[in-house]
Motif scaffolding. Structure first.
Motif, PDB file in Angstrom:
ATOM      1  N   PRO A   1     -12.936   8.721 -12.346  1.00  0.00           N
ATOM      2  CA  PRO A   1     -11.665   8.020 -12.519  1.00  0.00           C
ATOM      3  C   PRO A   1     -10.530   9.018 -12.726  1.00  0.00           C
ATOM      4  O   PRO A   1     -10.757  10.165 -13.143  1.00  0.00           O
ATOM      5  CB  PRO A   1     -11.893   7.173 -13.784  1.00  0.00           C
ATOM      6  CG  PRO A   1     -13.378   7.048 -13.900  1.00  0.00           C
ATOM      7  CD  PRO A   1     -13.934   8.327 -13.354  1.00  0.00           C
TER       8      PRO A   1
ATOM      9  N   GLU B   1      -6.405   3.984 -12.484  1.00  0.00           N
ATOM     10  CA  GLU B   1      -6.263   3.329 -11.181  1.00  0.00           C
ATOM     11  C   GLU B   1      -6.026   1.831 -11.351  1.00  0.00           C
ATOM     12  O   GLU B   1      -5.239   1.225 -10.607  1.00  0.00           O
ATOM     13  CB  GLU B   1      -7.516   3.565 -10.329  1.00  0.00           C
ATOM     14  CG  GLU B   1      -7.714   5.001  -9.878  1.00  0.00           C
ATOM     15  CD  GLU B   1      -8.561   5.800 -10.858  1.00  0.00           C
ATOM     16  OE1 GLU B   1      -8.608   5.415 -12.052  1.00  0.00           O
ATOM     17  OE2 GLU B   1      -9.162   6.803 -10.457  1.00  0.00           O
TER      18      GLU B   1
ATOM     19  N   ARG C   1     -12.935   4.871  -3.507  1.00  0.00           N
ATOM     20  CA  ARG C   1     -11.535   4.926  -3.950  1.00  0.00           C
ATOM     21  C   ARG C   1     -10.595   5.022  -2.756  1.00  0.00           C
ATOM     22  O   ARG C   1      -9.542   4.378  -2.732  1.00  0.00           O
ATOM     23  CB  ARG C   1     -11.332   6.113  -4.894  1.00  0.00           C
ATOM     24  CG  ARG C   1      -9.894   6.282  -5.395  1.00  0.00           C
ATOM     25  CD  ARG C   1      -9.412   5.051  -6.107  1.00  0.00           C
ATOM     26  NE  ARG C   1      -8.049   5.160  -6.584  1.00  0.00           N
ATOM     27  CZ  ARG C   1      -7.253   4.131  -6.832  1.00  0.00           C
ATOM     28  NH1 ARG C   1      -7.689   2.899  -6.650  1.00  0.00           N
ATOM     29  NH2 ARG C   1      -6.031   4.312  -7.261  1.00  0.00           N
TER      30      ARG C   1
ATOM     31  N   ARG D   1     -10.504  13.065 -13.940  1.00  0.00           N
ATOM     32  CA  ARG D   1     -10.589  13.941 -12.777  1.00  0.00           C
ATOM     33  C   ARG D   1      -9.948  15.303 -13.031  1.00  0.00           C
ATOM     34  O   ARG D   1     -10.513  16.353 -12.703  1.00  0.00           O
ATOM     35  CB  ARG D   1      -9.902  13.240 -11.604  1.00  0.00           C
ATOM     36  CG  ARG D   1     -10.281  13.732 -10.235  1.00  0.00           C
ATOM     37  CD  ARG D   1      -9.517  12.942  -9.198  1.00  0.00           C
ATOM     38  NE  ARG D   1      -9.836  11.536  -9.245  1.00  0.00           N
ATOM     39  CZ  ARG D   1      -8.972  10.569  -9.026  1.00  0.00           C
ATOM     40  NH1 ARG D   1      -7.715  10.845  -8.754  1.00  0.00           N
ATOM     41  NH2 ARG D   1      -9.353   9.300  -9.081  1.00  0.00           N
TER      42      ARG D   1
ATOM     43  N   LYS E   1     -14.990  -1.160 -13.390  1.00  0.00           N
ATOM     44  CA  LYS E   1     -15.651   0.122 -13.128  1.00  0.00           C
ATOM     45  C   LYS E   1     -15.163   1.214 -14.077  1.00  0.00           C
ATOM     46  O   LYS E   1     -15.549   2.370 -13.950  1.00  0.00           O
ATOM     47  CB  LYS E   1     -15.395   0.551 -11.681  1.00  0.00           C
ATOM     48  CG  LYS E   1     -16.074  -0.353 -10.646  1.00  0.00           C
ATOM     49  CD  LYS E   1     -15.984   0.207  -9.242  1.00  0.00           C
ATOM     50  CE  LYS E   1     -14.568   0.274  -8.736  1.00  0.00           C
ATOM     51  NZ  LYS E   1     -14.488   0.678  -7.319  1.00  0.00           N
ATOM     52  N   GLU E   2     -14.268   0.836 -15.018  1.00  0.00           N
ATOM     53  CA  GLU E   2     -13.710   1.754 -16.011  1.00  0.00           C
ATOM     54  C   GLU E   2     -12.841   2.832 -15.383  1.00  0.00           C
ATOM     55  O   GLU E   2     -12.655   3.903 -15.942  1.00  0.00           O
ATOM     56  CB  GLU E   2     -14.817   2.380 -16.880  1.00  0.00           C
ATOM     57  CG  GLU E   2     -15.604   1.348 -17.673  1.00  0.00           C
ATOM     58  CD  GLU E   2     -16.591   1.978 -18.638  1.00  0.00           C
ATOM     59  OE1 GLU E   2     -16.696   3.216 -18.656  1.00  0.00           O
ATOM     60  OE2 GLU E   2     -17.249   1.222 -19.374  1.00  0.00           O
ATOM     61  N   ASN E   3     -12.287   2.518 -14.206  1.00  0.00           N
ATOM     62  CA  ASN E   3     -11.287   3.392 -13.599  1.00  0.00           C
ATOM     63  C   ASN E   3      -9.921   2.920 -14.099  1.00  0.00           C
ATOM     64  O   ASN E   3      -9.150   2.276 -13.395  1.00  0.00           O
ATOM     65  CB  ASN E   3     -11.354   3.309 -12.070  1.00  0.00           C
ATOM     66  CG  ASN E   3     -12.636   3.900 -11.527  1.00  0.00           C
ATOM     67  OD1 ASN E   3     -13.424   4.482 -12.268  1.00  0.00           O
ATOM     68  ND2 ASN E   3     -12.872   3.740 -10.248  1.00  0.00           N
TER      69      ASN E   3
ATOM     70  N   GLU F   1     -18.240   6.838  -5.073  1.00  0.00           N
ATOM     71  CA  GLU F   1     -16.958   6.464  -5.665  1.00  0.00           C
ATOM     72  C   GLU F   1     -15.772   7.109  -4.967  1.00  0.00           C
ATOM     73  O   GLU F   1     -14.696   6.511  -4.881  1.00  0.00           O
ATOM     74  CB  GLU F   1     -16.952   6.825  -7.155  1.00  0.00           C
ATOM     75  CG  GLU F   1     -17.992   6.064  -7.944  1.00  0.00           C
ATOM     76  CD  GLU F   1     -17.540   5.777  -9.364  1.00  0.00           C
ATOM     77  OE1 GLU F   1     -16.379   6.054  -9.688  1.00  0.00           O
ATOM     78  OE2 GLU F   1     -18.362   5.288 -10.135  1.00  0.00           O
TER      79      GLU F   1
ATOM     80  N   LEU G   1     -11.414  -2.469 -10.442  1.00  0.00           N
ATOM     81  CA  LEU G   1     -11.206  -1.098 -10.924  1.00  0.00           C
ATOM     82  C   LEU G   1     -11.384  -1.032 -12.433  1.00  0.00           C
ATOM     83  O   LEU G   1     -11.965  -0.084 -12.966  1.00  0.00           O
ATOM     84  CB  LEU G   1      -9.802  -0.613 -10.541  1.00  0.00           C
ATOM     85  CG  LEU G   1      -9.594  -0.276  -9.067  1.00  0.00           C
ATOM     86  CD1 LEU G   1      -8.109  -0.126  -8.763  1.00  0.00           C
ATOM     87  CD2 LEU G   1     -10.335   1.009  -8.704  1.00  0.00           C
TER      88      LEU G   1
END
Length: 834
Positions: free
Chosen positions: A81, A399, A362, A85, A394-396, A358, A391
């Motif tokens: 995420p 985003e 993304r 990153r 997915k714990e992003n 992923e 999102l």
């Protein structure tokens, strides 16, 4: 596991990201590649770290394992995420930088493959920023950030090309453990040109379509990509990579024949499965660029895989085709086909992530968000919201916030305010979950004010206020923020429970500043249905008590009487619109009766019978008043009887109270003390005598009461004794209480205040000592601290030491200031006192 050496030339042609600059030794490279493909980055990194910890590594092996380590980190970052990153990318660059710094002197040529990895990390960061910029709230700023990263990457790659040329002048044709050979350096140079061309191409698409900057950067990309072609054998795998890159450049420039010619050339080659699929993806993209959607669908009817191999590039091209068909159906207003292609598009996004991980997932999501975010149709907003929800699941989180923001802006632009509010609120909640309180509060405030006509806007704004209140405590900046938000709430919202809550809190705020009229103006606007209204009435009473203390004889003789507003206000809470007493009394109207009675007792000619009648009526009704209210009402009745010289009847009421619980006795004595403070001196004396008589009568009936109860009982005893002139016994009891409760700051202060009731010099000297004790127990610049400072100065004046008092006030002003406006005024008045 035994270490096997393999040709570095081969390793250099399979570098990180789109290839490798250098791989690890032998079968280990395949192992690491398999781990990375499965997303097992921690295991891959652990394996690299273990190998790098070996003392028997040759310089070449250490370089190879460092390359693998950096590659692993870089690929892991691509699959994380956004909020995680950057840290991993930084670790990758730091790892490469440390290696280059340590080995620059003894193994300079080996630093080139590692430094290349660092440059490619920057390139990938720039590419990712570019991809995400199209869905950002401030795309221009994000795109500039991408451009900056790519510029740095290009600069570093150019410097590495120059360093390769330097190393070539010193290299030999022999492969050694201590340095790269000429052939290896030539291979690296060719690959560096390919990377540079890729960076220039990415850089080009950060500029607006058709702009001179875009065309110039794309031409630089073509030049860099063509540079190594003349030196490479036709069968060299790098040739295919370069040709695919050139196809993309020609496509971006609208040079269809050049792109088509390269595609036809590639199709004639015998390619491995993954390259066959990549070539097909380029065919699809070229057709998409030419708006040939039907030809795209025909081309995509072929198998998704070749020999069990699938391609993320081809699946993204398939997704872009679906998006094009979705858009075409929307333009044609064909709802059935629009829904069909929308569903296929959303399903394709999920399939890309499931199949390829992923990172590619993304990229697919970004394609979807870019398209759905280009138009504010309700169906598109629904797609954007579901994508953002996914999102979040997915714990992003970053985003997800960006996706919610994008959808909210689009909804607002389309006039779908209710949808915009919901999406913006979701974004704020995700920010809160991430622990960014200030951003959460700012988002709530911005949202509520921007959409303040929405029914829930006031509630959202109040949520921001409550979050500030929860962390405010003694933080002066938070207190300012809290007050500003409350004032803002009252400015932009006019009615409802949140507005009443804002009035209550702002009233309490200005009340603490000693601004009684401002506080009262807020309190009287609070609806009587507010859950805290009985407390509001109590605070209203306290404000009027403070105002009462400031009135002089001339003001109290005015007509209408200064207390008329509060009496009339309480009267309105106890009567119907036609002036009749309420038939159904509740805690609010009963509390109003108590406040009314307390102030009615202070009028020049109190209507004692009317006060008693009101209290009697208030006690009626289906819902009986609680014991505490009855105790307070009876206390007022007792005071009214005492004031009329009807001591016998007052004693009878006291006797009735003695039949209740000890808690009611204490409450009665406390109520008597509170009323006595605002009563005429003769009434104070009678109340004090009644208190002492009551204490004497009930003392033997107390039984086992807790320590706090006994403490409050004794304090009331001491106060009543002092008021009646029994100073010796009263102060002796106070001294004993203070000695037993040396750790209780409130008790020490109450003793100090009691000492100030005396005009005896010895008592005032004791007061100085006691107030110094109180001062030590409070933090500087708090209300309690200023109260102690004020009391000390006032005591010095009463002792005739005016200069000492003035010096202390001036010193306080120079060092800590005189506090808020209320305290500053009080200190100034003390200085001016004759």
């Amino acid at each position: 596991m035994p270490i096997r050496k393999i040709s570095l030339t081969v390793l250099l042609l399979s570098i990180v990201l789109n290839g490798q600059v250098c791989a690890g030794p032998g079968e280990e490279a395949q192992l690491l590649s398999g781990l990375r493909e499965r997303g097992l980055f921690e295991i891959a990194e652990y394996h690299c770290r273990n190998q790098l910890g070996r003392e028997d590594l040759t310089p070449r092996e250490r370089m190879q394992w460092t390359v693998q380590m950096v590659r692993t980190m870089a690929q892991e970052a691509l699959n994380l995420p956004a909020d995680q990153r950057a840290a991993v990318w930084s670790r990758a660059v730091d790892t490469a930088t440390r290696y280059v710094t340590v080995h620059a002197a003894q193994a300079k040529s080996f630093t080139i493959p590692v430094a290349t990895q660092a440059a490619l990390v920057l390139a990938k960061q720039g590419e990712f920023l570019r991809l995400e910029a199209v869905v950002a709230r401030d795309p221009a700023s994000e795109m500039q950030g991408a451009r900056d990263k790519l510029r740095i990457a290009a600069k570093e790659l150019n410097e590495l090309l120059q360093e390769v040329d330097v190393q070539l002048t010193m290299a030999t044709n022999t492969t050694m453990d201590e340095a790269l050979s000429q052939q290896e350096l030539i291979s690296i140079k060719q690959r560096l040109s390919f990377y540079l061309g890729s960076v220039y191409r990415n850089q080009a698409v950060t500029y607006p379509s058709g702009s001179g900057d875009r065309v110039a950067a794309m031409q630089r990309a073509i030049s860099a990509l063509k540079q190594p072609l003349s030196q490479l054998a036709a069968e060299d795998p790098l040739v295919v990579d370069i040709q695919i890159g050139l196809i993309g450049c020609h496509r971006e420039l609208g040079q269809w024949p050049a792109a088509t010619g390269l595609l036809e050339k590639l199709q004639k080659n015998t390619l491995e499965p993954s390259l066959q699929l990549r070539v097909r993806s380029e065919q699809v993209r070229l057709l998409l660029a030419q708006q040939e959607l039907q030809k795209c669908t025909l081309l995509l009817e072929g198998p998704r895989s070749v020999s069990g191999v699938t391609s993320p590039e081809l699946d993204l091209a398939r997704l872009d085709t679906y998006i094009g068909l979705w858009q075409q159906a929307s333009d044609e207003k064909n709802e059935e086909r629009r829904k069909h292609w929308e569903q296929l598009t959303v399903a394709a996004v999920a399939a890309v992530e499931k199949e390829h991980g992923e990172y590619w997932g993304r990229r697919a999501e970004l394609r979807l968000l870019e398209h759905a975010g280009s138009r504010g149709a309700p169906s598109n907003l629904d797609v954007l919201e579901r994508t953002a929800d996914e999102l979040y699941r997915k714990e992003n989180f970053i985003e997800a916030v960006n996706a919610y923001d994008q959808a909210a802006d689009l909804a607002l632009a389309g006039g779908f305010d209710e949808v915009a509010l919901k999406l913006s609120y979701k974004a704020a909640l995700v920010v809160q979950q991430q622990g960014d309180l200030d951003e959460f509060i700012n988002r709530l405030v911005t949202l509520a004010l921007r959409l303040r006509k929405q029914p829930t806007a006031a509630t959202i704004h109040m949520l921001a206020v409550r979050n500030v209140a929860a962390v405010m405590k003694d933080d002066s900046q938070r207190q300012v923020q809290f007050r500003q938000l409350l004032e803002e709430h009252l400015q932009f919202f006019s009615k409802g429970t949140t507005v009443d809550q804002a009035r209550v809190w702002l009233g309490a705020f200005v009340q603490r500043e000693g601004k009684w009229d401002e506080a009262l103006a807020l309190y009287v606007q609070v609806a009587s249905t507010h859950p805290q209204f009985p407390d509001v009435l109590q605070q209203l009473q306290l404000c009027w008590d403070q105002k009462w203390a400031t009135y002089d004889d001339a003001e109290l003789a005015q007509q209408p009487h200064p207390l008329t507003p509060v009496i009339d206000y309480c009267h309105s809470l106890m009567t119907t619109d036609d002036g009749q007493w309420l038939k159904s009394w509740d805690p609010v109207s009963r509390q109003a009766a108590l406040v009314y009675s307390r102030f009615a007792l202070r009028l020049p000619q109190p209507q004692y019978d009317e006060i008693a009648t009101i209290l009697n009526v208030a006690a009626l009704g289906d819902t009986k008043p609680d014991g505490k209210w009855l105790s307070a009402a009876n206390t007022i009745r007792i005071v009214a009887l005492v004031a009329q010289g009807r001591g016998g009847q007052a004693s009878e009421l006291v006797q009735e109270l003695s039949e209740s619980s000890p808690q009611r006795w204490l409450e009665m004595l406390q109520q008597l003390a509170a009323i006595a403070q605002t009563s005429p001196a003769n009434v104070q004396q009678q109340i004090a005598q009644l208190q002492l008589d009551t204490i004497s009568e009930l003392q033997g009936k107390l039984g086992e009461v807790n320590v706090e109860y006994r403490l409050q009982w004794d304090l009331l005893h001491a106060d009543a004794s002092i008021i009646l002139g029994n100073a010796k016994s009263g102060y002796a009891l106070y001294a004993k209480i203070a000695s037993r409760n040396s750790e209780r700051g409130d008790i020490q202060q109450r003793y100090a205040e009691a000492l100030l009731l005396s005009n005896d010099e010895m008592r005032l000297q004791e007061a100085l000592v006691q107030w110094r004790r109180v001062l030590v127990g409070h933090r500087p610049r708090t209300d309690q601290w200023y109260a102690a400072k004020f009391a000390l100065a006032e005591t010095y004046i009463r002792l005739g030491e005016r200069e000492e008092a003035h010096q202390r006030i001036r010193y306080l002003k120079a060092t800590s200031g005189l506090g808020n406006a209320a305290w500053t005024k009080k200190f100034q008045e003390l200085l001016n006192r004759e």
